[in-house]
Motif scaffolding. Structure first.
Motif, PDB file in Angstrom:
ATOM      1  N   ALA A  36     -49.937  61.881 156.510  1.00 12.87           N
ATOM      2  CA  ALA A  36     -49.802  62.012 157.964  1.00 12.87           C
ATOM      3  C   ALA A  36     -49.414  60.683 158.598  1.00 12.87           C
ATOM      4  N   MET A  37     -49.983  59.602 158.136  1.00 12.08           N
ATOM      5  CA  MET A  37     -49.655  58.278 158.678  1.00 12.08           C
ATOM      6  C   MET A  37     -48.204  57.915 158.388  1.00 12.08           C
ATOM      7  N   VAL A  38     -47.749  58.151 157.181  1.00 11.14           N
ATOM      8  CA  VAL A  38     -46.370  57.819 156.806  1.00 11.14           C
ATOM      9  C   VAL A  38     -45.376  58.655 157.615  1.00 11.14           C
ATOM     10  N   SER A  39     -45.645  59.953 157.783  1.00  6.16           N
ATOM     11  CA  SER A  39     -44.714  60.792 158.542  1.00  6.16           C
ATOM     12  C   SER A  39     -44.708  60.414 160.021  1.00  6.16           C
ATOM     13  N   ALA A  40     -45.846  60.037 160.579  1.00  2.00           N
ATOM     14  CA  ALA A  40     -45.894  59.626 161.983  1.00  2.00           C
ATOM     15  C   ALA A  40     -45.080  58.362 162.204  1.00  2.00           C
ATOM     16  N   ILE A  41     -45.161  57.431 161.288  1.00  2.40           N
ATOM     17  CA  ILE A  41     -44.389  56.192 161.406  1.00  2.40           C
ATOM     18  C   ILE A  41     -42.899  56.480 161.260  1.00  2.40           C
ATOM     19  N   ALA A  42     -42.547  57.331 160.310  1.00  2.00           N
ATOM     20  CA  ALA A  42     -41.138  57.643 160.073  1.00  2.00           C
ATOM     21  C   ALA A  42     -40.531  58.386 161.259  1.00  2.00           C
ATOM     22  N   LEU A  43     -41.249  59.337 161.832  1.00  2.00           N
ATOM     23  CA  LEU A  43     -40.704  60.111 162.944  1.00  2.00           C
ATOM     24  C   LEU A  43     -40.641  59.313 164.235  1.00  2.00           C
ATOM     25  N   SER A  44     -41.561  58.383 164.428  1.00  2.00           N
ATOM     26  CA  SER A  44     -41.543  57.606 165.667  1.00  2.00           C
ATOM     27  C   SER A  44     -40.397  56.609 165.697  1.00  2.00           C
ATOM     28  N   SER A  45     -39.883  56.228 164.550  1.00  2.00           N
ATOM     29  CA  SER A  45     -38.797  55.254 164.514  1.00  2.00           C
ATOM     30  C   SER A  45     -37.418  55.900 164.450  1.00  2.00           C
ATOM     31  N   SER A  46     -37.349  57.232 164.353  1.00  2.00           N
ATOM     32  CA  SER A  46     -36.041  57.879 164.268  1.00  2.00           C
ATOM     33  C   SER A  46     -35.418  57.994 165.654  1.00  2.00           C
ATOM     34  N   ASN A  47     -34.109  58.089 165.690  1.00  2.00           N
ATOM     35  CA  ASN A  47     -33.371  58.199 166.950  1.00  2.00           C
ATOM     36  C   ASN A  47     -32.999  59.651 167.201  1.00  2.00           C
ATOM     37  N   VAL A  48     -33.978  60.489 167.465  1.00  2.00           N
ATOM     38  CA  VAL A  48     -33.722  61.888 167.750  1.00  2.00           C
ATOM     39  C   VAL A  48     -33.246  61.989 169.194  1.00  2.00           C
ATOM     40  N   GLU A  49     -32.060  62.550 169.374  1.00  2.00           N
ATOM     41  CA  GLU A  49     -31.484  62.635 170.708  1.00  2.00           C
ATOM     42  C   GLU A  49     -32.170  63.739 171.501  1.00  2.00           C
ATOM     43  N   GLN A  50     -32.526  63.431 172.722  1.00  2.00           N
ATOM     44  CA  GLN A  50     -33.148  64.397 173.614  1.00  2.00           C
ATOM     45  C   GLN A  50     -32.052  65.177 174.337  1.00  2.00           C
ATOM     46  N   SER A  51     -32.256  66.480 174.492  1.00  2.00           N
ATOM     47  CA  SER A  51     -31.282  67.256 175.244  1.00  2.00           C
ATOM     48  C   SER A  51     -31.444  66.977 176.729  1.00  2.00           C
ATOM     49  N   LYS A  52     -30.426  67.326 177.483  1.00  2.00           N
ATOM     50  CA  LYS A  52     -30.435  67.078 178.919  1.00  2.00           C
ATOM     51  C   LYS A  52     -30.509  68.422 179.646  1.00  2.00           C
ATOM     52  N   LEU A  53     -30.987  68.385 180.880  1.00  2.00           N
ATOM     53  CA  LEU A  53     -31.203  69.610 181.619  1.00  2.00           C
ATOM     54  C   LEU A  53     -30.472  69.583 182.954  1.00  2.00           C
ATOM     55  N   VAL A  54     -29.641  70.585 183.175  1.00  2.00           N
ATOM     56  CA  VAL A  54     -29.016  70.810 184.472  1.00  2.00           C
ATOM     57  C   VAL A  54     -28.982  72.327 184.672  1.00  2.00           C
ATOM     58  N   CYS A  55     -29.239  72.768 185.882  1.00  2.00           N
ATOM     59  CA  CYS A  55     -29.262  74.205 186.184  1.00  2.00           C
ATOM     60  C   CYS A  55     -27.967  74.588 186.889  1.00  2.00           C
ATOM     61  N   VAL A  56     -27.356  75.664 186.430  1.00  6.71           N
ATOM     62  CA  VAL A  56     -26.147  76.171 187.071  1.00  6.71           C
ATOM     63  C   VAL A  56     -26.310  77.661 187.340  1.00  6.71           C
ATOM     64  N   THR A  57     -25.586  78.137 188.335  1.00  9.00           N
ATOM     65  CA  THR A  57     -25.488  79.578 188.552  1.00  9.00           C
ATOM     66  C   THR A  57     -24.052  79.985 188.328  1.00  9.00           C
ATOM     67  N   VAL A  58     -23.872  81.156 187.766  1.00  9.14           N
ATOM     68  CA  VAL A  58     -22.541  81.714 187.536  1.00  9.14           C
ATOM     69  C   VAL A  58     -22.520  83.069 188.233  1.00  9.14           C
ATOM     70  N   ASP A  59     -21.632  83.215 189.206  1.00 10.66           N
ATOM     71  CA  ASP A  59     -21.550  84.450 189.990  1.00 10.66           C
ATOM     72  C   ASP A  59     -20.118  84.930 190.078  1.00 10.66           C
ATOM     73  N   ARG A  60     -19.950  86.253 190.037  1.00  5.77           N
ATOM     74  CA  ARG A  60     -18.630  86.826 190.309  1.00  5.77           C
ATOM     75  C   ARG A  60     -18.489  86.874 191.823  1.00  5.77           C
ATOM     76  N   ILE A  61     -17.426  86.255 192.338  1.00  3.52           N
ATOM     77  CA  ILE A  61     -17.269  86.211 193.790  1.00  3.52           C
ATOM     78  C   ILE A  61     -16.064  86.995 194.264  1.00  3.52           C
TER      79      ILE A  61
END
Length: 151
Positions: free
Chosen positions: A30-55
């Motif tokens: 558990a200690m080794v995996s916590a150290i390994a995962l904390s140092s990785s560069n996992v990209e975070q997704s981004k959030l934006v809300c959109v609406t799509v409507d037929r006009i």
């Protein structure tokens, strides 16, 4: 001196030894995996809300107009400024990138989706088409934010 309650001078049972060994191994893993995962560069997704409507309803050829509007979100200020060539969003219709259209009710200068909540863009889409909306951010990353079928 030997403990009179123990027989044969044994220190502890074999079962207890195995349990302690497994506990130590699990803790170390558990200690080794916590150290390994904390140092990785996992990209975070981004959030934006959109609406799509037929006009605008479909014409005789089955083509109509949809609007895509930025409704804000945690990362909406990171969208590219929606100008020709640097769209804040891209719309794909049946896998092909769609180009914008000027809708009569909107000024051409306001017809883009950028970092400002409320910004809007219009696209010509066939009825029943599969539509995918992709947000384009200032760091040149792109994330799919909406997908669906236009009625």
């Amino acid at each position: 001196m030997l403990n009179p309650e123990r027989k044969n001078g044994q220190g502890m049972s074999t079962v207890m030894g195995i349990i302690l060994l497994l506990l130590a191994t699990a803790t170390l893993a558990a200690m080794v995996s916590a150290i390994a995962l904390s140092s990785s560069n996992v990209e975070q997704s981004k959030l934006v809300c959109v609406t799509v409507d037929r006009i605008a309803a479909s014409t005789g050829q089955g083509t109509g107009i949809i609007s895509v509007q930025n409704m804000g979100g945690m990362n909406s200020e990171m969208l590219q400024q929606g100008t020709p060539g640097t769209d804040g969003i891209k719309v794909f219709v049946n896998g092909v990138q769609a180009s914008t259209v000027t809708y009569p009710a909107a000024a051409a200068s306001a017809s883009y989706v950028g970092p400002q909540p409320g910004s809007i863009q219009y696209f010509q889409v066939d009825s029943g088409a599969e539509v995918t909306v992709v947000a384009c951010y200032n760091d040149n990353t792109e994330y799919q934010v909406w997908t669906g079928t236009v009625p």
